[in-house]
Design a protein around this motif. Structure first.
Motif, PDB file in Angstrom:
ATOM      1  N   GLY A  67       1.076   8.036  32.602  1.00 17.03           N
ATOM      2  CA  GLY A  67       0.170   6.981  32.109  1.00 17.03           C
ATOM      3  C   GLY A  67      -1.094   6.915  32.936  1.00 17.03           C
ATOM      4  N   CYS A  68      -1.696   5.742  33.000  1.00 12.56           N
ATOM      5  CA  CYS A  68      -2.928   5.553  33.780  1.00 12.56           C
ATOM      6  C   CYS A  68      -3.046   4.061  34.041  1.00 12.56           C
ATOM      7  CB  CYS A  68      -4.118   6.065  32.973  1.00 12.56           C
ATOM      8  SG  CYS A  68      -5.730   5.566  33.633  1.00 12.56           S
ATOM      9  N   SER A  69      -3.133   3.679  35.313  1.00 17.47           N
ATOM     10  CA  SER A  69      -3.158   2.247  35.635  1.00 17.47           C
ATOM     11  C   SER A  69      -4.383   1.566  35.039  1.00 17.47           C
ATOM     12  CB  SER A  69      -3.115   2.033  37.147  1.00 17.47           C
ATOM     13  OG  SER A  69      -4.168   2.711  37.783  1.00 17.47           O
ATOM     14  N   LEU A  70      -5.463   2.314  34.921  1.00 17.83           N
ATOM     15  CA  LEU A  70      -6.692   1.755  34.345  1.00 17.83           C
ATOM     16  C   LEU A  70      -6.497   1.479  32.851  1.00 17.83           C
ATOM     17  CD1 LEU A  70      -9.577   1.007  34.786  1.00 17.83           C
ATOM     18  CD2 LEU A  70     -10.187   3.429  34.848  1.00 17.83           C
TER      19      LEU A  70
ATOM     20  N   GLU B 145      -3.568  10.339  45.863  1.00 20.11           N
ATOM     21  CA  GLU B 145      -3.062  11.180  44.778  1.00 20.11           C
ATOM     22  C   GLU B 145      -2.679  10.255  43.635  1.00 20.11           C
ATOM     23  OE1 GLU B 145       0.226  13.592  45.955  1.00 20.11           O
ATOM     24  OE2 GLU B 145      -1.001  14.824  47.271  1.00 20.11           O
ATOM     25  N   CYS B 146      -3.015  10.661  42.425  1.00 20.38           N
ATOM     26  CA  CYS B 146      -2.607   9.879  41.254  1.00 20.38           C
ATOM     27  C   CYS B 146      -1.186  10.322  40.876  1.00 20.38           C
ATOM     28  CB  CYS B 146      -3.575  10.121  40.106  1.00 20.38           C
ATOM     29  SG  CYS B 146      -3.023   9.402  38.557  1.00 20.38           S
ATOM     30  N   GLY B 147      -0.235   9.410  41.067  1.00 18.35           N
ATOM     31  CA  GLY B 147       1.172   9.728  40.796  1.00 18.35           C
ATOM     32  C   GLY B 147       1.387  10.174  39.355  1.00 18.35           C
ATOM     33  N   TYR B 148       0.580   9.633  38.444  1.00 18.73           N
ATOM     34  CA  TYR B 148       0.724  10.017  37.023  1.00 18.73           C
ATOM     35  C   TYR B 148       0.311  11.471  36.817  1.00 18.73           C
ATOM     36  CZ  TYR B 148       0.905   4.951  36.278  1.00 18.73           C
ATOM     37  OH  TYR B 148       1.240   3.631  36.312  1.00 18.73           O
ATOM     38  N   MET B 149      -0.823  11.844  37.413  1.00 17.13           N
ATOM     39  CA  MET B 149      -1.292  13.231  37.275  1.00 17.13           C
ATOM     40  C   MET B 149      -0.265  14.197  37.873  1.00 17.13           C
ATOM     41  SD  MET B 149      -4.373  13.833  35.994  1.00 17.13           S
ATOM     42  CE  MET B 149      -5.743  12.860  35.369  1.00 17.13           C
TER      43      MET B 149
ATOM     44  N   GLY C 186      -8.934  -1.855  36.780  1.00 13.77           N
ATOM     45  CA  GLY C 186      -9.235  -0.923  37.867  1.00 13.77           C
ATOM     46  C   GLY C 186      -8.182   0.166  37.978  1.00 13.77           C
ATOM     47  N   CYS C 187      -8.536   1.203  38.718  1.00 11.01           N
ATOM     48  CA  CYS C 187      -7.615   2.323  38.956  1.00 11.01           C
ATOM     49  C   CYS C 187      -6.964   2.142  40.319  1.00 11.01           C
ATOM     50  CB  CYS C 187      -8.405   3.634  38.908  1.00 11.01           C
ATOM     51  SG  CYS C 187      -7.586   4.966  39.811  1.00 11.01           S
ATOM     52  N   HIS C 188      -5.637   2.230  40.351  1.00 16.33           N
ATOM     53  CA  HIS C 188      -4.913   1.967  41.602  1.00 16.33           C
ATOM     54  C   HIS C 188      -5.218   3.010  42.679  1.00 16.33           C
ATOM     55  CE1 HIS C 188      -2.427   5.088  39.945  1.00 16.33           C
ATOM     56  NE2 HIS C 188      -1.638   5.093  41.004  1.00 16.33           N
ATOM     57  N   VAL C 189      -5.714   4.175  42.291  1.00 13.45           N
ATOM     58  CA  VAL C 189      -6.042   5.209  43.294  1.00 13.45           C
ATOM     59  C   VAL C 189      -7.444   4.934  43.864  1.00 13.45           C
ATOM     60  CG1 VAL C 189      -6.379   7.680  43.691  1.00 13.45           C
ATOM     61  CG2 VAL C 189      -4.645   6.915  42.066  1.00 13.45           C
ATOM     62  N   HIS C 190      -8.413   4.784  42.978  1.00 12.89           N
ATOM     63  CA  HIS C 190      -9.805   4.634  43.436  1.00 12.89           C
ATOM     64  C   HIS C 190     -10.066   3.301  44.131  1.00 12.89           C
ATOM     65  CE1 HIS C 190     -10.204   8.152  40.853  1.00 12.89           C
ATOM     66  NE2 HIS C 190     -11.231   8.440  41.634  1.00 12.89           N
ATOM     67  N   GLU C 191      -9.231   2.290  43.838  1.00  9.97           N
ATOM     68  CA  GLU C 191      -9.432   0.994  44.489  1.00  9.97           C
ATOM     69  C   GLU C 191      -8.905   0.991  45.920  1.00  9.97           C
ATOM     70  OE1 GLU C 191      -8.685  -2.428  41.795  1.00  9.97           O
ATOM     71  OE2 GLU C 191     -10.845  -2.031  41.816  1.00  9.97           O
TER      72      GLU C 191
ATOM     73  N   VAL D  48     -13.107   6.199  28.441  1.00  5.86           N
ATOM     74  CA  VAL D  48     -12.111   7.028  27.752  1.00  5.86           C
ATOM     75  C   VAL D  48     -10.694   6.758  28.276  1.00  5.86           C
ATOM     76  CG1 VAL D  48     -12.352   9.030  29.299  1.00  5.86           C
ATOM     77  CG2 VAL D  48     -11.778   9.405  26.877  1.00  5.86           C
ATOM     78  N   ASN D  49     -10.582   6.205  29.490  1.00  5.02           N
ATOM     79  CA  ASN D  49      -9.270   5.873  30.071  1.00  5.02           C
ATOM     80  C   ASN D  49      -8.716   4.615  29.401  1.00  5.02           C
ATOM     81  OD1 ASN D  49     -10.739   7.553  31.889  1.00  5.02           O
ATOM     82  ND2 ASN D  49      -9.339   7.015  33.538  1.00  5.02           N
ATOM     83  N   THR D  50      -8.425   4.719  28.112  1.00  2.00           N
ATOM     84  CA  THR D  50      -7.897   3.600  27.330  1.00  2.00           C
ATOM     85  C   THR D  50      -6.966   4.174  26.249  1.00  2.00           C
ATOM     86  OG1 THR D  50      -9.949   3.790  26.051  1.00  2.00           O
ATOM     87  CG2 THR D  50      -9.778   1.894  27.511  1.00  2.00           C
TER      88      THR D  50
ATOM     89  N   HIS E  33      -1.676  10.558  29.679  1.00  4.70           N
ATOM     90  CA  HIS E  33      -1.420  10.345  28.255  1.00  4.70           C
ATOM     91  C   HIS E  33      -2.687  10.105  27.442  1.00  4.70           C
ATOM     92  CE1 HIS E  33       0.177   8.497  24.574  1.00  4.70           C
ATOM     93  NE2 HIS E  33       1.175   9.328  24.776  1.00  4.70           N
ATOM     94  N   PHE E  34      -3.652   9.287  27.996  1.00  7.50           N
ATOM     95  CA  PHE E  34      -4.825   9.010  27.163  1.00  7.50           C
ATOM     96  C   PHE E  34      -5.604  10.293  26.875  1.00  7.50           C
ATOM     97  CE2 PHE E  34      -6.951   8.521  31.335  1.00  7.50           C
ATOM     98  CZ  PHE E  34      -8.132   9.216  31.122  1.00  7.50           C
ATOM     99  N   MET E  35      -5.522  11.279  27.759  1.00  9.20           N
ATOM    100  CA  MET E  35      -6.234  12.545  27.544  1.00  9.20           C
ATOM    101  C   MET E  35      -5.570  13.328  26.401  1.00  9.20           C
ATOM    102  SD  MET E  35      -6.964  13.707  31.463  1.00  9.20           S
ATOM    103  CE  MET E  35      -8.048  12.711  32.490  1.00  9.20           C
TER     104      MET E  35
HETATM  105 FE1  SF4 Z   1      -5.926   6.744  35.688  1.00  9.86          FE
HETATM  106 FE2  SF4 Z   1      -4.968   8.331  37.617  1.00  9.86          FE
HETATM  107 FE3  SF4 Z   1      -7.570   8.505  36.863  1.00  9.86          FE
HETATM  108 FE4  SF4 Z   1      -6.677   6.388  38.199  1.00  9.86          FE
HETATM  109  S1  SF4 Z   1      -6.763   8.488  38.955  1.00  9.86           S
HETATM  110  S2  SF4 Z   1      -7.999   6.362  36.401  1.00  9.86           S
HETATM  111  S3  SF4 Z   1      -4.608   6.120  37.381  1.00  9.86           S
HETATM  112  S4  SF4 Z   1      -5.765   8.963  35.617  1.00  9.86           S
END
Ligand code: SF4
Ligand code: 13P
Length: 326
Positions: free
Chosen positions: A101-104, A281-285, A187-192, A129-131, A78-80
């Motif tokens: 959405g985006c967890s970050l 995998e980012c579930g949102y993407m 933080g991002c739930h995928v990268h963490e 930008v992830n805001t 969505h932020f994109m």
């Molecule tokens: Fe947001 Fe997904 Fe990128 Fe993590 S991987 S920052 S949740 S868009």
């Protein structure tokens, strides 16, 4: 007519008639409606293959600003799509699923950042930008992972800065620019999730492999990386490198473009700490599917809309970033 149940769901789940060639239909609708499909590297390969442009978040924002298309369909999060609308209010901006959405971005609500700013008078605010647009409107400048270092370095060394929302990216920037920006605890739930132990294991079984990491990863993962960069920078590094094997610590969707560009090289995705789930995998993407993309183009919904005052306030810090990134 947009059905009430679609509005409730945030996407259109109309069944696609059997036998329809979705990719061909998406391309036909784009041509007929003067629309372009923008896709992030983290989306499913099928989406990347049908898109007009595939890129990192900076490239997609730059394309959205320049294209003469009347409709932008943002296959990302969505932020994109919101950034596209901020930059191109005259265009219709579509997103296949409003739930992407985006967890970050969610880790930094605008009201909490506003309070934090009040508690720290005299600080400049740099936001990733992830805001949300509401958060961007509170900032001095926006960054993506491609230009974050250059933007931070454009400030005087003694400038007092708040960096939000990613604490890992912020910590990395503090280290490479030798600063002590105040970091938001997001933080991002995928990268963490990437497992340090598994990277160590993979390095020992693939001694020639280079470790590539996105700066949203934890500092322990970044310490093991041979290269740290945005999705576009990671791709460019893999293309240029003489190495033939790469251990990849970012969302696994990027492997699609990596294998396309370098079919002779091997890319090994880093697994997450938690069991055999698909947490890399980012579930949102992954909410972006060909069916939803087709339905979005067909019905021209869901659109991304913004209050004009908020749009203008959020545009200023993005425009500053784009000016610095020319
Ligand atoms: Fe947001 Fe997904 Fe990128 Fe993590 S991987 S920052 S949740 S868009
Ligand atoms: P890039 O700016 O590197 O494309 O990253 C976007 C993102 O969401 C990373 O999780």
């Amino acid at each position: 007519m947009i059905k009430h149940e679609w509005i409730e769901k945030g996407y259109i789940d109309e069944a696609v008639p059997a036998g329809v060639d979705l990719k061909a239909e998406i391309r036909r609708l784009c041509k007929e409606k003067n629309a372009v499909v923008l896709a992030h590297y983290y989306t499913d390969g099928s989406i990347q293959d049908v898109a007009d442009f595939v890129g990192d978040s900076l490239a997609l924002a730059q394309i959205a600003e320049k294209t003469t298309a009347e409709i932008l369909v943002m296959c990302g999060v969505h932020f994109m799509a919101e950034t596209n609308k901020i930059l191109s209010p005259e265009k219709k901006v579509l997103i296949p699923d409003l739930n992407a959405g985006c967890s970050l971005a969610e880790s930094c609500p605008a009201n909490e950042l506003a309070k934090f700013k009040q508690e720290h008078p005299g600080y400049k605010v740099i936001a990733y930008v992830n805001t949300s647009a509401a958060v961007k409107a509170l900032t001095d400048i926006v960054v993506t992972s491609t230009n974050a270092r250059a933007v931070v370095e454009s400030f005087p060394k003694d400038e007092k800065i708040i960096f939000a929302p990613d604490k890992n990216l912020g910590g990395y920037l503090n280290a490479v620019t030798n600063r002590s920006m105040l970091l938001w605890n997001g933080g991002c739930h995928v990268h963490e999730q990437f497992s340090i132990e598994k990277i160590v294991e993979l390095k020992s079984t693939h001694p020639g492999a280079k470790v590539l990491a996105h700066p949203e990863c934890k500092s322990g993962v970044l310490a093991l990386a041979d290269f740290i960069g945005s999705t576009a920078a990671i791709l460019a590094f893999a293309e240029k490198s003489e190495a033939t094997e790469f251990i990849v610590a970012t969302e696994s969707g990027i492997l699609h473009e990596m294998m396309k560009r370098c079919p002779e090289k091997r890319f090994i995705p880093v697994p997450p700490t938690t069991g055999p789930c698909a947490c890399n995998e980012c579930g949102y993407m992954r909410l972006n599917t060909l069916e939803k993309l087709y339905n979005t183009l067909k019905h021209e919904w869901p659109t991304v809309e913004l209050d004009e005052e908020l749009r203008k306030a959020a545009k200023a810090p993005i425009a500053r970033m784009l000016e610095l990134s020319k």
